[in-house]
Design a protein around this motif. Structure first.
Motif, PDB file in Angstrom:
ATOM      1  N   GLY A 101       0.809  -1.216   0.000  1.00  0.00           N
ATOM      2  CA  GLY A 101       0.000   0.000   0.000  1.00  0.00           C
ATOM      3  C   GLY A 101       0.838   1.259   0.000  1.00  0.00           C
ATOM      4  N   SER A 102       2.142   1.108  -0.140  1.00  0.00           N
ATOM      5  CA  SER A 102       3.106   2.213  -0.228  1.00  0.00           C
ATOM      6  C   SER A 102       3.725   2.124  -1.614  1.00  0.00           C
ATOM      7  N   VAL A 103       3.288   3.002  -2.534  1.00  0.00           N
ATOM      8  CA  VAL A 103       3.690   2.863  -3.934  1.00  0.00           C
ATOM      9  C   VAL A 103       4.262   4.176  -4.470  1.00  0.00           C
ATOM     10  N   THR A 104       5.392   4.072  -5.120  1.00  0.00           N
ATOM     11  CA  THR A 104       6.043   5.219  -5.734  1.00  0.00           C
ATOM     12  C   THR A 104       5.288   5.615  -6.998  1.00  0.00           C
ATOM     13  N   ILE A 105       5.066   6.912  -7.165  1.00  0.00           N
ATOM     14  CA  ILE A 105       4.400   7.414  -8.366  1.00  0.00           C
ATOM     15  C   ILE A 105       5.501   7.812  -9.351  1.00  0.00           C
ATOM     16  N   LYS A 106       5.491   7.141 -10.502  1.00  0.00           N
ATOM     17  CA  LYS A 106       6.558   7.311 -11.490  1.00  0.00           C
ATOM     18  C   LYS A 106       5.931   7.543 -12.861  1.00  0.00           C
ATOM     19  N   LYS A 107       6.412   8.560 -13.561  1.00  0.00           N
ATOM     20  CA  LYS A 107       5.903   8.877 -14.893  1.00  0.00           C
ATOM     21  C   LYS A 107       7.084   9.244 -15.785  1.00  0.00           C
ATOM     22  N   ASP A 108       7.116   8.679 -16.981  1.00  0.00           N
ATOM     23  CA  ASP A 108       8.195   8.948 -17.947  1.00  0.00           C
ATOM     24  C   ASP A 108       9.567   8.701 -17.328  1.00  0.00           C
ATOM     25  N   GLY A 109       9.678   7.654 -16.520  1.00  0.00           N
ATOM     26  CA  GLY A 109      10.946   7.268 -15.916  1.00  0.00           C
ATOM     27  C   GLY A 109      11.358   8.113 -14.718  1.00  0.00           C
ATOM     28  N   GLU A 110      10.535   9.055 -14.323  1.00  0.00           N
ATOM     29  CA  GLU A 110      10.876   9.960 -13.233  1.00  0.00           C
ATOM     30  C   GLU A 110       9.947   9.763 -12.032  1.00  0.00           C
ATOM     31  N   ILE A 111      10.528   9.715 -10.849  1.00  0.00           N
ATOM     32  CA  ILE A 111       9.746   9.599  -9.625  1.00  0.00           C
ATOM     33  C   ILE A 111       9.193  10.976  -9.295  1.00  0.00           C
ATOM     34  N   ILE A 112       7.856  11.057  -9.229  1.00  0.00           N
ATOM     35  CA  ILE A 112       7.218  12.350  -8.984  1.00  0.00           C
ATOM     36  C   ILE A 112       6.422  12.383  -7.683  1.00  0.00           C
ATOM     37  N   GLY A 113       6.369  11.257  -6.969  1.00  0.00           N
ATOM     38  CA  GLY A 113       5.635  11.263  -5.709  1.00  0.00           C
ATOM     39  C   GLY A 113       5.449   9.885  -5.132  1.00  0.00           C
ATOM     40  N   GLY A 114       4.557   9.835  -4.144  1.00  0.00           N
ATOM     41  CA  GLY A 114       4.240   8.577  -3.484  1.00  0.00           C
ATOM     42  C   GLY A 114       2.754   8.503  -3.183  1.00  0.00           C
ATOM     43  N   LEU A 115       2.228   7.291  -3.184  1.00  0.00           N
ATOM     44  CA  LEU A 115       0.823   7.022  -2.884  1.00  0.00           C
ATOM     45  C   LEU A 115       0.755   6.071  -1.701  1.00  0.00           C
ATOM     46  N   GLY A 116      -0.074   6.394  -0.735  1.00  0.00           N
ATOM     47  CA  GLY A 116      -0.291   5.513   0.404  1.00  0.00           C
ATOM     48  C   GLY A 116      -1.758   5.191   0.557  1.00  0.00           C
ATOM     49  N   ILE A 117      -2.059   3.917   0.733  1.00  0.00           N
ATOM     50  CA  ILE A 117      -3.425   3.449   0.966  1.00  0.00           C
ATOM     51  C   ILE A 117      -3.426   2.717   2.295  1.00  0.00           C
ATOM     52  N   ALA A 118      -4.397   3.011   3.165  1.00  0.00           N
ATOM     53  CA  ALA A 118      -4.497   2.338   4.468  1.00  0.00           C
ATOM     54  C   ALA A 118      -5.954   2.126   4.823  1.00  0.00           C
ATOM     55  N   GLY A 119      -6.260   0.928   5.293  1.00  0.00           N
ATOM     56  CA  GLY A 119      -7.618   0.625   5.735  1.00  0.00           C
ATOM     57  C   GLY A 119      -8.079  -0.769   5.385  1.00  0.00           C
ATOM     58  N   GLY A 120      -7.506  -1.343   4.343  1.00  0.00           N
ATOM     59  CA  GLY A 120      -7.820  -2.719   3.991  1.00  0.00           C
ATOM     60  C   GLY A 120      -6.730  -3.636   4.518  1.00  0.00           C
ATOM     61  N   THR A 121      -6.731  -4.867   4.055  1.00  0.00           N
ATOM     62  CA  THR A 121      -5.614  -5.746   4.369  1.00  0.00           C
ATOM     63  C   THR A 121      -4.405  -5.252   3.576  1.00  0.00           C
ATOM     64  N   ALA A 122      -3.229  -5.771   3.880  1.00  0.00           N
ATOM     65  CA  ALA A 122      -2.031  -5.380   3.134  1.00  0.00           C
ATOM     66  C   ALA A 122      -2.223  -5.634   1.644  1.00  0.00           C
ATOM     67  N   ASP A 123      -2.745  -6.799   1.292  1.00  0.00           N
ATOM     68  CA  ASP A 123      -2.951  -7.135  -0.124  1.00  0.00           C
ATOM     69  C   ASP A 123      -3.985  -6.227  -0.776  1.00  0.00           C
ATOM     70  N   GLU A 124      -5.053  -5.886  -0.047  1.00  0.00           N
ATOM     71  CA  GLU A 124      -6.076  -5.000  -0.604  1.00  0.00           C
ATOM     72  C   GLU A 124      -5.530  -3.589  -0.818  1.00  0.00           C
ATOM     73  N   ASP A 125      -4.775  -3.085   0.151  1.00  0.00           N
ATOM     74  CA  ASP A 125      -4.167  -1.761   0.001  1.00  0.00           C
ATOM     75  C   ASP A 125      -3.267  -1.732  -1.237  1.00  0.00           C
ATOM     76  N   GLN A 126      -2.464  -2.781  -1.408  1.00  0.00           N
ATOM     77  CA  GLN A 126      -1.560  -2.862  -2.558  1.00  0.00           C
ATOM     78  C   GLN A 126      -2.344  -2.960  -3.857  1.00  0.00           C
ATOM     79  N   GLN A 127      -3.381  -3.778  -3.873  1.00  0.00           N
ATOM     80  CA  GLN A 127      -4.190  -3.957  -5.080  1.00  0.00           C
ATOM     81  C   GLN A 127      -4.806  -2.630  -5.512  1.00  0.00           C
ATOM     82  N   VAL A 128      -5.364  -1.888  -4.558  1.00  0.00           N
ATOM     83  CA  VAL A 128      -5.966  -0.594  -4.878  1.00  0.00           C
ATOM     84  C   VAL A 128      -4.912   0.333  -5.472  1.00  0.00           C
ATOM     85  N   ALA A 129      -3.770   0.439  -4.823  1.00  0.00           N
ATOM     86  CA  ALA A 129      -2.707   1.339  -5.288  1.00  0.00           C
ATOM     87  C   ALA A 129      -2.237   0.957  -6.695  1.00  0.00           C
TER      88      ALA A 129
END
Length: 179
Positions: A101-129
């Motif tokens: 659920g902790s995913v790096t936001i990357k566009k055109d080979g460049e890291i531009i941010g991060g996304l965090g999802i919390a509230g589901g199971t670990a797998d659900e948070d990851q799936q959503v992201a």
């Protein structure tokens, strides 16, 4: 140089909240810029009170460590004292959370941010992201630590999530110690 705008962050947050709702999950979603600074955080109705803080820490981790949290897990497991101390550094704004659920936001080979999802199971948070970033055209593949230009992704055979081969070495024969 790309930047993550408020409009783009809101688009990610909206899509993540809708995707989590389709799974029947009440979550919080956070988006930060490449430096780990908050752009947008939202908590859906019914999400537990602590989930916005967890989502922010997950997004921060993905941005400042420049890798998705699940890719950092083996490194954290092998060097727990190092990871514990990262959160104590004077410049550390939030704890480092090497988890799903902790995913790096990357566009055109460049890291531009991060996304965090919390509230589901670990797998659900990851799936959503993953689902949301992929649907919006962001990149989900990252080079293994210490191996420039060797992307790792969910379908690469013979490698672990951290990009190391099953025998503990990276694809070029060197040991992947995480830095």
């Amino acid at each position: 140089m790309s930047t993550l705008t408020l409009d783009a962050a809101d688009e990610i947050v909206d899509a993540a909240l809708k995707r989590a709702q389709s799974l029947g999950k009440a979550v919080s979603v956070a988006v930060v810029d490449a430096g780990g600074f908050v752009i947008s955080v939202r908590r859906s109705d019914g999400a537990r009170p602590l989930t916005p803080d967890i989502a922010r820490a997950k997004a921060y981790t993905a941005a400042v460590m420049q890798r998705p949290g699940k890719m950092l897990k083996k490194w954290q497991e092998s060097q727990p004292v190092f990871f514990a101390q990262l959160s104590q550094l004077p410049g550390a704004a939030l704890p480092i959370m090497a988890t799903e659920g902790s995913v790096t936001i990357k566009k055109d080979g460049e890291i531009i941010g991060g996304l965090g999802i919390a509230g589901g199971t670990a797998d659900e948070d990851q799936q959503v992201a993953d689902d949301v970033l992929e649907s919006l055209g962001y990149e989900l593949e990252f080079a293994a630590w210490g191996v420039a230009g060797t992307p790792t992704g969910p379908k690469q055979s013979g490698t672990t999530e951290a990009g190391a081969t099953d025998n503990g070495t990276t694809g070029n024969g060197t040991t992947d110690k995480g830095a």
